[in-house]
Design a protein around this motif. Structure first.
Motif, PDB file in Angstrom:
ATOM      1  N   ASP A  31     -25.646  -1.923   3.749  1.00 45.55           N
ATOM      2  CA  ASP A  31     -24.321  -1.407   4.070  1.00 45.55           C
ATOM      3  C   ASP A  31     -24.412   0.097   3.868  1.00 45.55           C
ATOM      4  O   ASP A  31     -24.839   0.551   2.797  1.00 45.55           O
ATOM      5  N   LYS A  33     -23.088   4.347   4.783  1.00 50.92           N
ATOM      6  CA  LYS A  33     -22.084   5.319   5.218  1.00 50.92           C
ATOM      7  C   LYS A  33     -22.778   6.665   5.291  1.00 50.92           C
ATOM      8  O   LYS A  33     -23.854   6.859   4.730  1.00 50.92           O
ATOM      9  N   ALA A  39     -16.649   5.452   9.114  1.00 50.02           N
ATOM     10  CA  ALA A  39     -17.429   4.236   9.332  1.00 50.02           C
ATOM     11  C   ALA A  39     -17.473   3.886  10.821  1.00 50.02           C
ATOM     12  O   ALA A  39     -18.495   3.431  11.327  1.00 50.02           O
ATOM     13  N   HIS A  43     -20.863   3.376  12.994  1.00 52.62           N
ATOM     14  CA  HIS A  43     -21.040   2.151  13.777  1.00 52.62           C
ATOM     15  C   HIS A  43     -21.329   2.490  15.240  1.00 52.62           C
ATOM     16  O   HIS A  43     -22.258   1.940  15.846  1.00 52.62           O
ATOM     17  N   LEU A  61     -24.922  -6.053  13.314  1.00 52.08           N
ATOM     18  CA  LEU A  61     -24.165  -4.813  13.180  1.00 52.08           C
ATOM     19  C   LEU A  61     -22.710  -5.175  12.906  1.00 52.08           C
ATOM     20  O   LEU A  61     -22.042  -5.762  13.745  1.00 52.08           O
ATOM     21  N   SER A  63     -18.834  -3.910  11.445  1.00 53.59           N
ATOM     22  CA  SER A  63     -17.935  -2.778  11.272  1.00 53.59           C
ATOM     23  C   SER A  63     -16.895  -3.130  10.211  1.00 53.59           C
ATOM     24  O   SER A  63     -16.205  -4.150  10.325  1.00 53.59           O
ATOM     25  N   THR A  68     -20.638   0.588   7.312  1.00 49.91           N
ATOM     26  CA  THR A  68     -21.240  -0.116   8.443  1.00 49.91           C
ATOM     27  C   THR A  68     -22.369  -0.984   7.909  1.00 49.91           C
ATOM     28  O   THR A  68     -23.176  -0.531   7.101  1.00 49.91           O
ATOM     29  N   HIS A  69     -22.417  -2.219   8.347  1.00 48.58           N
ATOM     30  CA  HIS A  69     -23.476  -3.149   7.963  1.00 48.58           C
ATOM     31  C   HIS A  69     -24.528  -3.146   9.069  1.00 48.58           C
ATOM     32  O   HIS A  69     -24.195  -3.265  10.244  1.00 48.58           O
ATOM     33  N   VAL A  70     -25.800  -3.043   8.665  1.00 45.20           N
ATOM     34  CA  VAL A  70     -26.918  -3.165   9.607  1.00 45.20           C
ATOM     35  C   VAL A  70     -27.914  -4.162   9.020  1.00 45.20           C
ATOM     36  O   VAL A  70     -28.098  -4.219   7.802  1.00 45.20           O
ATOM     37  N   ARG A  80     -22.679  -9.202  16.187  1.00 47.99           N
ATOM     38  CA  ARG A  80     -21.699  -8.148  15.913  1.00 47.99           C
ATOM     39  C   ARG A  80     -20.414  -8.761  15.404  1.00 47.99           C
ATOM     40  O   ARG A  80     -20.015  -9.836  15.846  1.00 47.99           O
ATOM     41  N   THR A  82     -16.467  -7.625  13.064  1.00 49.76           N
ATOM     42  CA  THR A  82     -15.601  -6.677  12.380  1.00 49.76           C
ATOM     43  C   THR A  82     -15.045  -7.382  11.154  1.00 49.76           C
ATOM     44  O   THR A  82     -14.603  -8.522  11.242  1.00 49.76           O
TER      45      THR A  82
END
Length: 88
Positions: A31, A33, A39, A43, A61, A63, A68-70, A80, A82
């Motif tokens: 996670d 930033k 954010a 993203h 990915l 949001s 942001t999570h990758v 993907r 949110t």
């Protein structure tokens, strides 16, 4: 770039309400930033790089309002989503 959360033990992941099959528990997620960027902008930048084939190993990915999570989960399609969590 700041990594807010990387590897999580199963116990810690459960404690914070992480996903049951979280990529964090496999050491495959972060996670993040970036100072001075929202954010949403982080993203968007990651998605742009992925769409330009500059992040071929990106598998997930997410949001969130503050980060942001990758992740590098296996698969042929980018996962993907949110989320609404503000902490990680």
């Amino acid at each position: 770039m700041t990594v807010l959360s990387g590897y999580r033990s199963p116990a810690y992941n459960k404690k914070i309400g992480g996903a049951r099959a979280s990529q964090h528990m496999e050491g495959h997620a972060a996670d993040i930033k970036a100072k001075g960027l929202s954010a949403a902008k982080v993203h968007a930048a990651v998605l742009k790089l992925y769409n330009e084939d500059k992040l071929p190993h990106l598998g997930g990915l997410g949001s969130y309002p503050g980060f942001t999570h990758v992740d590098v989960r296996p698969g042929e399609r980018l996962a993907r989503w949110t989320g609404s969590r503000t902490d990680n």
